[in-house]
Design an enzyme around this catalytic site. Sequence first.
Site, PDB file in Angstrom:
ATOM      1  N   TYR A 144      36.926  -2.977  73.386  1.00  0.00           N
ATOM      2  CA  TYR A 144      36.895  -4.432  73.589  1.00  0.00           C
ATOM      3  C   TYR A 144      37.305  -4.708  75.030  1.00  0.00           C
ATOM      4  CZ  TYR A 144      38.220  -9.397  72.966  1.00  0.00           C
ATOM      5  OH  TYR A 144      38.341 -10.758  73.077  1.00  0.00           O
ATOM      6  N   ASP A 239      38.880   0.019  81.965  1.00  0.00           N
ATOM      7  CA  ASP A 239      39.535  -1.194  81.474  1.00  0.00           C
ATOM      8  C   ASP A 239      40.959  -0.795  81.056  1.00  0.00           C
ATOM      9  OD1 ASP A 239      38.781  -3.792  79.035  1.00  0.00           O
ATOM     10  OD2 ASP A 239      40.616  -3.276  80.117  1.00  0.00           O
ATOM     11  N   LYS A 267      47.808  -8.214  80.686  1.00  0.00           N
ATOM     12  CA  LYS A 267      48.969  -7.979  79.820  1.00  0.00           C
ATOM     13  C   LYS A 267      50.255  -7.649  80.601  1.00  0.00           C
ATOM     14  CE  LYS A 267      45.848  -6.705  76.091  1.00  0.00           C
ATOM     15  NZ  LYS A 267      45.969  -7.650  74.984  1.00  0.00           N
TER      16      LYS A 267
HETATM   17  P1  KE4 Z   1      42.487 -11.184  77.329  1.00  0.00           P
HETATM   18  O1  KE4 Z   1      41.338 -12.038  77.828  1.00  0.00           O
HETATM   19  O2  KE4 Z   1      42.739 -11.353  75.837  1.00  0.00           O
HETATM   20  O3  KE4 Z   1      43.755 -11.368  78.172  1.00  0.00           O
HETATM   21  O4  KE4 Z   1      42.110  -9.659  77.558  1.00  0.00           O
HETATM   22  C1  KE4 Z   1      40.920  -9.163  77.024  1.00  0.00           C
HETATM   23  C2  KE4 Z   1      41.043  -7.652  76.860  1.00  0.00           C
HETATM   24  C3  KE4 Z   1      40.397  -6.839  77.765  1.00  0.00           C
HETATM   25  N1  KE4 Z   1      40.484  -5.490  77.674  1.00  0.00           N
HETATM   26  C4  KE4 Z   1      41.222  -4.904  76.693  1.00  0.00           C
HETATM   27  C5  KE4 Z   1      41.296  -3.407  76.636  1.00  0.00           C
HETATM   28  C6  KE4 Z   1      41.907  -5.699  75.748  1.00  0.00           C
HETATM   29  O5  KE4 Z   1      42.629  -5.101  74.765  1.00  0.00           O
HETATM   30  C7  KE4 Z   1      41.829  -7.102  75.828  1.00  0.00           C
HETATM   31  C8  KE4 Z   1      42.501  -8.028  74.834  1.00  0.00           C
HETATM   32  N2  KE4 Z   1      43.201  -7.395  73.764  1.00  0.00           N
HETATM   33  C9  KE4 Z   1      43.274  -8.170  72.521  1.00  0.00           C
HETATM   34  C10 KE4 Z   1      43.994  -7.359  71.448  1.00  0.00           C
HETATM   35  N3  KE4 Z   1      43.682  -6.005  71.414  1.00  0.00           N
HETATM   36  C11 KE4 Z   1      43.947  -9.484  72.730  1.00  0.00           C
HETATM   37  C12 KE4 Z   1      44.428 -10.153  71.463  1.00  0.00           C
HETATM   38  C13 KE4 Z   1      43.569 -11.337  71.106  1.00  0.00           C
HETATM   39  O6  KE4 Z   1      42.348 -11.304  71.344  1.00  0.00           O
HETATM   40  O7  KE4 Z   1      44.151 -12.295  70.539  1.00  0.00           O
END
Ligand code: KE4
Length: 428
Positions: A144, A239, A267
Amino acid sequence: MKNVKSKRLFAEAKKVIPGGVNSPVRAFRAVGLEPLFVSKARGSKVYDADGGIYIDYVSSWGPMILGHANRHVRKAMSRALSRGWSYGAATELEVRLAQKISKAIPSMELVRMVSSGTEAAMSALRVARGFTGRDKIIKFEGCYHGHADSFLVKAGSGAITFGVPDSAGVPQPLAAITLVAPYNDLEAVSTLFHQNPSQIACVIVEPVAGNMGVVLPRQGFLKGLEEICHNNSALLIFDEVITGFRLIYGGGQKIFDVTPDLTCLGKVIGGGMPVGAYGGRREVMEKIAPLGPIYQAGTLSGNPLAMTCGLATLELLQQKGVYKKLELMTKGLCQGLEDLVSQKGVQVRINQIGSMFTLFFTGEEVFDYGSAKKSDTNQYAKYFQRMLQAGVWLPPSQFEACFISLAHSRKDVENTLKAAVDALDALF
Ligand code: KE4
């Protein structure tokens, strides 16, 4: 009735927010519950609106590596408030954070701040397409990279949880130029390059997958991607939104001795405030406006309060022994869980690296999306519910990572294992 305030808040939330939540996985649908609403968090604990206290393994999905409401970070942010908290202008703070990141991750010669991991990944993708002049990309099933259209093709995290690997609203012609391979499958990647000669701009990969649960790269997988990209004049994008400053101080790329062309962060570098970043080789990053023809911008990019939070967080992470402590605490918990499940003879697999881990309800090795999906999500839901009742807050989905923070204590680990004994007794 239990969770009275959370229930009331959820009823109000659903009238004004889609599904009552601002991010799907928080809805607790995958674990068959209504969501709890959190009122505060400190150290290793979160507190729900009804006063329930939980040992937190969600950690805001990764950022809260120091634990919640860390004193050093709080003091830095309260000092910063008196200087105002958004100017829409360049500040010293963003320079200092970019310098820290670039020093810790040398492949990031230039760094651009954004406000989320999604923005970081979508911007890196545009840079790869702009730099190579190619349109197609390769991602991996179960990985993701945020919710930008090009990535919502067999995405991980929430999309897997809902069993909807492709999202509505993504134009088919756009989805068609996102090529997907199984994680850990170099041959599939080579085949895609062979079938699409000189058309693939980049390969984007989580160096350790965290969005199908924790899945580790097999020996040679990441190095092989570096080689394939180099041989095909495509860019390799790591990523590291989860792994960056989570596994070690810097990028997971140092652990695997691989140098990506571009890296995405989020994060931990914001310490819980909205921060993302992307960066890489000077030659590539100099194509971005205002230097070059690739456009990317953001009102709150480099926000001074968010930079303050990130800087204060990284300052503490630079202390000696921090990552060893996190890893030992995590290994201790995972070993305890392994002992429990083997005593009971239940089919469980635990994947762990650094301070992140996932307990899969399956007897087989989990090395990609297909094997992760064999997990028994009903068993996970029951396990989640029992652990929550016992005061342990796990990710409300089998396909997410658990995180340990520096605020987690030996007592927390003991109490988590006690809760797991009862949960597994009830399950098996
Ligand atoms: P954000 O846009 O949510 O800050 O980041 C996206 C993203 C990009 N790359 C990786 C590897 C990620 O894990 C994420 C976002 N992670 C999720 C949970 N695994 C965020 C939680 C959510 O969507 O509420």
